[in-house]
Design a protein around this motif. Structure first.
Motif: not given
Length: 289
Positions: A108-109, A118-119, A151-158
């Motif tokens: 999670x972010x 965030x990046x 997961x969308x909106x976490x630090x592993x998304x793209x």
């Protein structure tokens, strides 16, 4: 047949850990409906949905004819000042007691919800990758399979994030068909490319037009879910049958947890969310896999 490895998830009934997500149903409604549509197991859902005591949690599921798959565990993994292992150990105590074998980890972010993130710089990525491997090893020692959930909106998304995890760590993945697609990764191609890294699966179907709008920043993830981005299996744009076929051919014998993230704006009228879950179960049975 895969149906003895198909599980439910409370999020399909709108039960979610995000503050203000929507109307929250209780286990006294959700669990009997899971069993009524033919599901044999479930993930736990967010903290507070089931009893916190592991024995009571396991007994609640047994009383409804359901076994425990495991659950979604959101954790801050990129902060070098925060060691996640003590919290992981507490989670694992509960998983082991309840007989649950899969810890579904999300990076999670640190922000509420999944609409922004965030990046990360290189140091934060190094910390994240080190932590997921540490957690997977700690879980393995306790007989639990820890998987990382893009997961969308976490630090592993793209897609880039997923590739970085694959090359920079050894943690297994949760192949979440919906979140991967929304984040820009083709779930069928990923299943073909790294079947050995997939040890848990979340089956979602998605209206790709919504996914494109979320990816483009035209609509928030939460609003897209509320407006119907997730569809019953077979009614969206993801080739669910192809994903299952690829995984089974590669020797996959893990769970298929059905998830259709749902936001309830109030007490359901009529059948409510169980109607879509039933349609998804019928779709899977119709595949004959």
């Amino acid at each position: 047949m895969i149906m003895d490895r198909v599980a439910g998830a409370p999020i399909s009934w709108g039960v979610c850990e995000v503050p203000g997500w929507g109307h929250q149903l209780g286990p006294e409604q959700v669990l009997p409906q899971m069993r009524a549509v033919g599901l044999v197991a479930t993930e736990f859902g967010p903290e507070g949905f089931l009893p916190r005591d592991p024995d009571a949690k396991a007994e609640t599921l047994r009383a409804h004819g359901l076994s425990a798959v495991g659950g979604f565990v959101p954790m801050l993994l990129h902060d070098s000042a925060s060691d996640p292992l003590p919290a992981v150990d507490r989670e694992l105590d509960g998983f082991v007691t309840a007989g649950a074998g899969t810890l579904v980890l999300a990076a999670v972010s640190g922000l509420d919800g999944y609409d922004t993130r965030p990046e990360l710089d290189e140091a934060a990525w190094h910390t994240l990758l080190r932590n997921v491997d540490r957690i997977a090893e700690r879980a393995r020692r306790r007989g639990v399979n820890a998987v990382l959930h893009p997961h969308v909106g976490t630090m592993v998304e793209s897609r880039t994030d997923v590739e970085r995890v694959l090359s920079g760590s050894t943690v297994p993945l949760c192949l979440d068909t919906g979140h991967l697609l929304i984040g820009g990764t083709d779930p069928v191609e990923l299943a073909k490319a790294v079947p050995d890294r997939v040890t848990h699966t979340h089956l979602k179907d998605v209206d790709v037009a919504f996914a494109d709008r979320v990816r483009a920043g035209e609509i928030s993830y939460t609003d897209a879910v509320r407006d119907g981005m997730y569809r019953p299996l077979g009614a969206g744009d993801i080739d669910i049958a192809a994903i299952i076929t690829v995984l089974e051919a590669s020797g996959y014998r893990g769970w298929y947890t059905m998830e259709q993230d749902t936001v309830l704006t109030g007490t359901p009228t009529g059948e409510g969310p169980v109607a879509d879950v039933r349609a998804s179960v019928e779709y899977l049975r119709g595949l004959g896999l």
